[in-house]
Design an enzyme around this catalytic site. Structure first.
Site: not given
Ligand code: 13P
Length: 253
Positions: A98, A11, A100, A176, A9, A170, A216
């Site tokens: 997601h 983003k 976010e 992150g 992903n 997640e 992560s």
């Molecule tokens: P990270 O791998 O950067 O922690 O992000 C995970 C994520 O949100 C994947 O959709």
């Protein structure tokens, strides 16, 4: 039977040029090096998808994904992208819910139920995200919350529809942050999600669904996390922006 999946992903990262470079490297390395029968998803920004389709082309088991879509097929929704638009350019997967998007764009259970219907109706695969924030885990309410996220947005689906959904667990506190859920924490929640689906539908349906872990994931921890019996792969953020790192994750099954 369910598939193992390494999904990147991206983003809101990469220029078109950078994204094309990243995709080319992943396709070349993965084609040469990934020997197991897994699916690799490149979940790129909307603006990149048409160009990436030319790069992914006929590459075996490498597919394009989008990070979101609108629930309506068309209409006066300035700034939005519809499922038919994505379908028409060869997108196979759409990430929905997601954390976010839940957090910054106030996406609700009901909205995500509607988006899931739309994505399925257009013959694409929803990658439905769920997961708790840290304070919920600290209150020991993480199972309850994840169960509600799945129930409220997915349990209206028929068994035939549900079979087509990919789920990504997640935990928000692991996204992150560099803090990964332990392999035990991931496996525990994945087993819970599968049991929740089995209770509603059937064990055989639950056993056919891919459940990915996100938060992560990197080459150094992927093998351990993917070792969980109910962990079918990863939804990878930051580490998917480096081709070598991402391909090593795809090789970690
Ligand atoms: P990270 O791998 O950067 O922690 O992000 C995970 C994520 O949100 C994947 O959709």
């Amino acid at each position: 039977m369910r598939r193992n999946i390494a999904a990147g992903n991206w983003k809101m990262n990469t220029s078109l040029e950078e994204g094309m470079q990243l995709a080319s490297e992943v396709v070349n390395m993965a084609t040469a090096e990934v020997v197991k029968d897994i699916d690799i998803l490149l979940i790129a920004p909307f603006t990149h998808l048409t160009s990436l389709q030319k790069i992914v082309g006929e590459a075996k088991n490498i597919f394009l994904g989008a990070q979101n879509c609108h629930e309506a097929d068309s209409g006066a929704y300035t700034g939005e992208i519809s499922a038919p638009m994505l379908k028409a350019i060869g997108v196979k997967y759409v990430v929905l819910g997601h954390s976010e998007r839940r957090e910054y764009f106030a996406e609700s259970h009901a909205l995500l139920a509607s988006k899931t219907d739309t994505v399925l109706r257009h013959g694409m695969t929803p990658v439905f995200c769920c997961g708790e924030k840290l304070e919920i885990r600290e209150q020991n309410k993480h199972f309850e919350l994840v169960e509600a996220q799945i129930r409220e947005s997915l349990f209206h689906l028929s068994a035939d529809q549900m079979k087509k959904v990919v789920i990504a667990y997640e935990p928000v506190w692991a996204i992150g942050t560099g803090v990964t859920a332990s392999a035990e924490q991931a496996q525990e929640m994945h087993a819970f999600i599968r049991k929740t689906i089995a209770n509603k539908y059937s064990q055989s349906l639950a056993d056919s669904i891919s459940i990915l872990y996100g938060g992560s994931v990197k080459a150094a921890n992927a093998n351990e996390i993917f070792g969980g019996a109910d962990v079918d792969g990863g939804l990878v953020g930051g580490a998917s922006l480096q081709s070598r790192e991402f391909v090593e994750i795809a090789k970690a099954f």
